[in-house]
Scaffold this active site. Sequence first.
Site, PDB file in Angstrom:
ATOM      1  N   GLY B 105       0.381  -1.416  -0.034  1.00  0.00           N
ATOM      2  CA  GLY B 105       0.230   0.070  -0.268  1.00  0.00           C
ATOM      3  C   GLY B 105       1.289   1.081  -0.102  1.00  0.00           C
ATOM      4  O   GLY B 105       2.220   1.150  -0.491  1.00  0.00           O
ATOM      5  N   CYS B 106      -0.072   2.546   0.805  1.00  0.00           N
ATOM      6  CA  CYS B 106       0.813   3.533   0.250  1.00  0.00           C
ATOM      7  C   CYS B 106       1.893   3.485   1.579  1.00  0.00           C
ATOM      8  O   CYS B 106       1.716   4.535   2.621  1.00  0.00           O
ATOM      9  CB  CYS B 106       0.015   4.334  -0.157  1.00  0.00           C
ATOM     10  SG  CYS B 106      -0.888   4.181  -1.074  1.00  0.00           S
ATOM     11  N   VAL B 107       2.580   2.466   1.420  1.00  0.00           N
ATOM     12  CA  VAL B 107       3.282   2.393   3.386  1.00  0.00           C
ATOM     13  C   VAL B 107       4.364   2.710   2.678  1.00  0.00           C
ATOM     14  O   VAL B 107       5.466   2.133   1.713  1.00  0.00           O
ATOM     15  CB  VAL B 107       3.037   1.643   4.073  1.00  0.00           C
ATOM     16  CG1 VAL B 107       1.818   1.632   4.588  1.00  0.00           C
ATOM     17  CG2 VAL B 107       3.436   0.155   3.347  1.00  0.00           C
TER      18      VAL B 107
END
Lengths: 510, 107, 257
Positions: B105-107
């Site tokens: 994800g956006c991590v």
Amino acid sequence: MSINSIEKFPTYLAIPPLKKDSMAGNGPFKASIEIQKDLGFPGEKVDNWQQVAINKIAETKSKYRSVQVFLDSCMKCGVCTDKCHYYLGTADPKNMPVARQDLFRSVYRRHFTFAGKYFPKLVGAKDFDEDMLDDWYNYFHQCSQCRRCAVFCPIGIDTAEISMAAREIMNAIGVGQKYPNQILGKINKIGNNLGMPEPALRDTLADLEEEIEEETGASVKLPLDIKNSEVLMVTPSADFFAEPHIDGLIGYAKVFHQSGVSWTLSSYASEAANFGMFIGNYDVMRQGALRIRKAALDLNVKRVVVGECGHAWRVAYSFWNTLTGLGSGGSDEYSLKLQNQLDSNYPQPQHMIEFTYDLIQRDKLSFDKSKNDHRVVTFHDSCNVARGSNMGDIENGQFILPREVIKAACNNFSDMHKSTIKSATFCCGGGGGLLTDDLIDLRIKGAKPRMHALKRSEQDNGVNTLAAICAICKSQFSKVLPNYDFDPYMIVSVHQLVSDAIILTKDSET
Amino acid sequence: MAEILGMEVDEEGYLLKVSDWSIEIANVMSEEDGIELSTEHWEVINFLQSYYKEYEFAPAVRVLTKAIAKKLGNDKGNSRYLYSLFPYGPAKQGCRFAGLPKPTGCV
Amino acid sequence: MSLISIFFTLFFYFSVLIFITGLSYKVVQYWNTPAPLKIPIAPAPLTKSGVFLRLAKEVFLFATLFKSSKWTWLFGWSFHLALVLLFFRHLVYFWPGEIPLILLKTEPLKYAAYPLIFGLIGLLGRRIFVDRVRYISAPSDYLMLLLIILIGASGMLMTFANNHPNMLLVKNFAEGLITFQWSELPKEAIFLAHIFPVFFLIAIFPISKLLHGPGIFFAPTLNQVDDARKKRHISNWAMQKEKNTKIDLDHNQDKGS
């Protein structure tokens, strides 16, 4: 290193001379058979891939006017060549927007135009062969679809449209990128990019409630799956998991707490991000959006609010109404049902910044701005918000509202150089499906223009805090800031600034 | 497909099966990254694993830091400290050493 | 009629035919191709009149080009403006019958040839000397500039260096093309060098990058109103997809694919 010993960076990077093939390579990891099949794409590169690809190009350009018009109309004026952060950071000529488009255009010309069929050399038309496909895969995954080039194109050509179409065509022949496609599989199965199941989410939220209460004494809630709430909050799942994102989530919760508006998160639609846009696939993007519509209907909410996520806001603001009828003006069954349910006094969907801004305008929030006095804040306009959406339904509202929210919570605000903000903002370097470790070299280089502007702000105005409203930007900056001699903790959510300064009403006072 | 001590890992070095994990594998992985696993590292790895067992998911960084604060003291319950242990990020590098899948994800 | 006159006469009609059919084909194609999503690019207008203003600024002033590169704007804008002025200057030759007074007063427009050549040489120089622009240039990009330079230069040599062909022949030839009363053209090489590339460019217009002319009006980035939240924007194929897959309101799902 002291301030004085740092060399002065120019506000604008010097435009580098071409370094051919400096970013040549195999591109990011490819998606596995299982990942591809989950999305309905061929698992592996199909045997007659050229023919399939040509057919898919024909289909795509017949369904997207942007693709057809942009392939035809470029006059190669070259003014976009120095506008891409990946070109400025890597000097690879294929990272110049027009050269990137030309990877596509040369194939289009060869197979679809008179001049390209009969005089390929004259007009730069090329066959779609293995080498070309390798270039496609490599360089269409060095585009963050940030659309900065489109702002500067005199005839409105948007490389993002070409890049999305190229990825769509590659997926159609079974050549997909692991990072976005794996994530899209998770969102379809579990409901968010992380693959975070409902119990973990519930536990995390409970943990945060505890933390807020310990810190502030106020019982701020982070409700999950509460039917008949006023607001459904849809936020990037990074807000549940990563730093500094999670402090932004706490900020939303505090604002809702103060507003008195009941709200809920959804475990079914626990993701605002929609990577379907990055791979240019209408159906996959629609599937993601439909989850949110279903959650809104099931939870019977009156409003849908979107958290700090750049491309999610573009999809929500610009595409949700198209994809799902969530918005107004639709006449189909579903749109009408939603319109009956949702409160027409508010724009649907609304951005969290709009929600907070509205409360500030109506004097419903009070701040102790001195809590942020140790900061000198600057704002990074995230590309998809800046160039593909609006806020507040006023012209340039997407630039005005976040800054006004910051200024309401902070005494010290200073913008970066005007050639690097608002519609001309530089991408963080990690957008468009590139926020993956296998592209870290590209990400560091692509951040260079933004970092230079930030360095200048640090030197001239003492900026020590970089605020953003995009999960990708926040993760990307945390990672690359140290490469440019910055503190990785200087990146914060706008709603973290709100969270730190907002004055909460304790239960006993209400 | 690459292997570590006979166990399959993906192209980024994460074990394909959580059940394949062993202390030796964690040691090999950390050695490759130039890290010597200390007691503090093991506290983190153990917590990641026990959390994963319960939730089938790695804990949020905030949840992890608070758990570590309880175990190792408040001065160590922050993300700066965890980053000093796991320079590539407590979530990503920590999960890899612990044999858990990579958080995406956006991590 | 001489062979050469017949050739140029036929060449003219051939070019115009390709121009009209080709351009109509492209415009119809653009028109019929849906823009399924709202993709206006910032700073995006919120109203129709805002879009109108935006396009007007782009078409008449090259506003974005000005923002992007001052030199390219200077070269590009002066070249295009000169082209328009010179078009009006040439109308007098083609006008059948009695010539309106206004066309008889276009003589001074001939000086537009100077900014035309200035702009073209600037654009060519950019293409040759700026490494980035050189990289993206195909042979056709140079060729097109050279052809227009040839048109401008031959025109200037005739006009300003006293190499006028027989103007009566020019008038009869040009007017004849419009009225289908064909006549001989002046056979001076310089005149032929002037009109050949003109006819050629007319012919290749719909099959070349000259399509940027109509293209700008069809760019969804520039011609869309930024009102996606207020008005549902949906393409026919997407609507069809929705209709073909019966929406199941009870289970809140789309059936089928």
